[in-house]
Design an enzyme around this catalytic site. Structure first.
Site, PDB file in Angstrom:
ATOM      1  N   LYS A 115       0.827  -1.221   0.000  1.00  0.00           N
ATOM      2  CA  LYS A 115       0.000   0.000   0.000  1.00  0.00           C
ATOM      3  C   LYS A 115       0.851   1.257   0.000  1.00  0.00           C
ATOM      4  O   LYS A 115       0.432   2.281  -0.525  1.00  0.00           O
ATOM      5  CB  LYS A 115      -0.979  -0.012   1.171  1.00  0.00           C
ATOM      6  CG  LYS A 115      -2.069  -1.072   0.978  1.00  0.00           C
ATOM      7  CD  LYS A 115      -3.383  -0.754   1.632  1.00  0.00           C
ATOM      8  CE  LYS A 115      -4.430  -1.739   1.140  1.00  0.00           C
ATOM      9  NZ  LYS A 115      -5.676  -1.692   1.849  1.00  0.00           N
ATOM     10  N   LYS A 197      -3.819 -10.002  -6.504  1.00  0.00           N
ATOM     11  CA  LYS A 197      -5.080 -10.229  -5.782  1.00  0.00           C
ATOM     12  C   LYS A 197      -6.206  -9.360  -6.347  1.00  0.00           C
ATOM     13  O   LYS A 197      -5.957  -8.220  -6.738  1.00  0.00           O
ATOM     14  CB  LYS A 197      -4.848  -9.876  -4.306  1.00  0.00           C
ATOM     15  CG  LYS A 197      -6.005 -10.195  -3.397  1.00  0.00           C
ATOM     16  CD  LYS A 197      -5.750  -9.740  -1.963  1.00  0.00           C
ATOM     17  CE  LYS A 197      -6.087  -8.287  -1.767  1.00  0.00           C
ATOM     18  NZ  LYS A 197      -6.509  -7.925  -0.410  1.00  0.00           N
ATOM     19  N   LYS A 200     -10.838  -4.491  -4.024  1.00  0.00           N
ATOM     20  CA  LYS A 200     -11.946  -3.552  -4.261  1.00  0.00           C
ATOM     21  C   LYS A 200     -11.446  -2.178  -4.680  1.00  0.00           C
ATOM     22  O   LYS A 200     -12.177  -1.417  -5.299  1.00  0.00           O
ATOM     23  CB  LYS A 200     -12.874  -3.486  -3.046  1.00  0.00           C
ATOM     24  CG  LYS A 200     -12.227  -3.057  -1.742  1.00  0.00           C
ATOM     25  CD  LYS A 200     -13.287  -2.894  -0.662  1.00  0.00           C
ATOM     26  CE  LYS A 200     -13.178  -3.900   0.460  1.00  0.00           C
ATOM     27  NZ  LYS A 200     -12.001  -3.746   1.308  1.00  0.00           N
TER      28      LYS A 200
HETATM   29  N1  AQP Z   1      -9.033 -11.409  -3.544  1.00  0.00           N
HETATM   30  C1  AQP Z   1      -9.335 -11.921  -2.356  1.00  0.00           C
HETATM   31  N2  AQP Z   1      -9.428 -13.256  -2.196  1.00  0.00           N
HETATM   32  C2  AQP Z   1      -9.751 -13.790  -1.002  1.00  0.00           C
HETATM   33  N3  AQP Z   1     -10.033 -13.044   0.091  1.00  0.00           N
HETATM   34  C3  AQP Z   1      -9.958 -11.707  -0.016  1.00  0.00           C
HETATM   35  N4  AQP Z   1     -10.170 -10.699   0.847  1.00  0.00           N
HETATM   36  C4  AQP Z   1      -9.969  -9.517   0.226  1.00  0.00           C
HETATM   37  N5  AQP Z   1      -9.645  -9.721  -1.058  1.00  0.00           N
HETATM   38  C5  AQP Z   1      -9.624 -11.076  -1.252  1.00  0.00           C
HETATM   39  C6  AQP Z   1     -10.550 -10.888   2.235  1.00  0.00           C
HETATM   40  O1  AQP Z   1     -11.659 -10.038   2.495  1.00  0.00           O
HETATM   41  C7  AQP Z   1     -11.610  -9.638   3.855  1.00  0.00           C
HETATM   42  C8  AQP Z   1     -11.840  -8.173   3.962  1.00  0.00           C
HETATM   43  O2  AQP Z   1     -10.783  -7.477   3.334  1.00  0.00           O
HETATM   44  P1  AQP Z   1     -10.503  -5.990   3.767  1.00  0.00           P
HETATM   45  O3  AQP Z   1     -11.642  -5.161   3.446  1.00  0.00           O
HETATM   46  O4  AQP Z   1     -10.102  -5.944   5.204  1.00  0.00           O
HETATM   47  O5  AQP Z   1      -9.254  -5.519   2.984  1.00  0.00           O
HETATM   48  P2  AQP Z   1      -8.304  -6.151   1.980  1.00  0.00           P
HETATM   49  O6  AQP Z   1      -7.811  -7.500   2.361  1.00  0.00           O
HETATM   50  O7  AQP Z   1      -7.227  -5.127   1.751  1.00  0.00           O
HETATM   51  O8  AQP Z   1      -9.280  -6.289   0.734  1.00  0.00           O
HETATM   52  P3  AQP Z   1      -9.268  -5.499  -0.605  1.00  0.00           P
HETATM   53  O9  AQP Z   1     -10.491  -5.887  -1.353  1.00  0.00           O
HETATM   54  O10 AQP Z   1      -7.963  -5.730  -1.282  1.00  0.00           O
HETATM   55  O11 AQP Z   1      -9.415  -3.998  -0.131  1.00  0.00           O
HETATM   56  P4  AQP Z   1      -8.540  -2.729  -0.512  1.00  0.00           P
HETATM   57  O12 AQP Z   1      -8.532  -2.695  -2.014  1.00  0.00           O
HETATM   58  O13 AQP Z   1      -9.260  -1.572   0.107  1.00  0.00           O
HETATM   59  O14 AQP Z   1      -7.185  -2.939   0.067  1.00  0.00           O
HETATM   60  C9  AQP Z   1     -10.266 -10.084   4.425  1.00  0.00           C
HETATM   61  O15 AQP Z   1     -10.443 -11.233   5.201  1.00  0.00           O
HETATM   62  C10 AQP Z   1      -9.466 -10.406   3.198  1.00  0.00           C
HETATM   63  O16 AQP Z   1      -8.526 -11.421   3.438  1.00  0.00           O
END
Ligand code: AQP
Length: 332
Positions: A115, A197, A200
């Site tokens: 990040k 990965k 969002k």
């Molecule tokens: N691609 C993924 N595959 C499996 N699990 C995923 N998670 C996120 N992306 C995937 C799981 O979703 C939960 C919530 O995630 P988060 O909102 O805490 O943040 P994150 O892991 O950083 O998810 P994003 O979508 O990638 O958000 P941004 O883009 O804002 O950083 C967690 O349990 C995560 O493992």
């Protein structure tokens, strides 16, 4: 453990529209714990501001994330569903845990490295200490299990280290939690770059399937998914795009990899991609219908937020009070 009951805790950031990665890697698995565990599922809005957010969007997504929890099958009578900023003990315990976390440990977190590369103009201290706030979220509820996607495993492991370190100095403070990674949906990859990965906050919306995408959009996105020059649907090294689609199809249909390879034997990628899109859209349709109903009633969602905050605060207050006493803070 709380009152002799095992505890499950997890959260999702309202930092964007939720993806099928969030759904398959996390939310879909949350309800597996509702019967046997005391469950706390949080909308972690304080984590979201480690990256700049537009206030109106953050507010809307906070309601929407809570609505999605319910739409994905979390019964608010059986699970404590709440918003992080409604329970001030999270931020207070995070400060205490910051004093028990090493600079070196935080520097090694891969999410911080990723990040800070992505948001090079805003490498703030919150982004760096994100894992201690996450540890506070988990430890406040004496959590036993944390269902997360594999990308969050490192943070839960750091949380365990912090809890063990704290317990050595102040015995009996925290339950040491275990990460639970669902095998099938552990890491859903981007449709545009299957080595990355699915996230969002990805700027390329074609790389991501959102839980709320309509059927046509879902099918179109899967049709455009990056694969390879081979034509055979099989799970193998070097076939990241197809492996990702097989994983997604398996998660939505419950079929094994072998079943899927057999089903598409002799068929091309076009047929397979269409089947993945249809399976995904069909599985998400009931979630979308329920979501629409819930978001039409803001008063109901606010009543859920209030109820969840009251329930969570009760336990959070109890743990924080105990920790403050152990540390030697004066109570008045
Ligand atoms: N691609 C993924 N595959 C499996 N699990 C995923 N998670 C996120 N992306 C995937 C799981 O979703 C939960 C919530 O995630 P988060 O909102 O805490 O943040 P994150 O892991 O950083 O998810 P994003 O979508 O990638 O958000 P941004 O883009 O804002 O950083 C967690 O349990 C995560 O493992």
């Amino acid at each position: 453990m709380l009152n002799e009951q095992l505890v499950s805790y997890s959260g999702v950031q309202p930092s964007g529209n939720l993806t099928i990665g969030n759904y398959l890697g996390a939310i879909k698995n949350f309800s597996l714990y509702s019967e046997k565990y005391k469950t706390f599922y949080c909308v972690v809005d304080e984590h979201a501001i480690t990256v700049r957010q537009i206030p109106a969007d953050l507010r809307r997504r906070t309601y929407e994330t809570l609505a999605l929890y319910v739409a994905c099958g979390l019964d608010p009578e059986k699970n404590t569903l709440y918003v992080q900023s409604h329970v001030h003990e999270h931020a207070e315990l995070a400060w205490i845990l910051n004093c028990f976390t090493g600079f070196g440990e935080l520097s090694r977190m891969t999410q911080f490295k990723d990040k800070s590369t992505k948001h090079a103009d805003n490498i703030n201290a919150g982004l760096f200490t994100y894992p201690t706030l996450m540890a506070a979220d988990i430890l406040l509820y004496q959590t036993d299990v944390v269902p997360v996607g594999i990308d969050q495993k490192q943070h839960v492991e750091l949380c365990r280290d912090i809890a063990e370190r704290f317990n050595q100095v102040y015995p009996g403070s925290f339950t040491v939690p275990e990460p639970i990674i669902s095998k099938s949906g552990m890491k859903i990859m981007s449709l545009a770059d299957p080595t990355k990965k699915m996230s969002k906050s990805d700027e390329n919306t074609n790389a991501v399937v959102y839980i709320l995408d309509d059927k046509d959009t879902i099918i179109r996105k899967f049709k455009r998914a990056v694969t390879d020059s081979d034509t055979c649907v099989r799970f193998a090294e070097g076939k990241d795009g197809i492996n990702n689609l097989i994983t997604i199809y398996s998660c939505f249909t419950g079929k094994t990899i072998e079943d899927i390879e057999r089903e598409f034997d002799g068929k091309g990628y076009g047929d397979f991609k269409l089947a993945v899109g249809e399976a995904c859209a069909d599985a998400l349709a009931p979630v979308q219908t329920k979501f629409k109903e819930l978001t039409a009633d803001k008063t109901y969602l606010e009543s859920l937020m209030k109820k969840g905050a009251e329930e969570a605060s009760y336990y959070a207050r109890r743990t924080l009070g105990k920790i403050q006493k152990k540390l030697g803070f004066v109570k008045i």
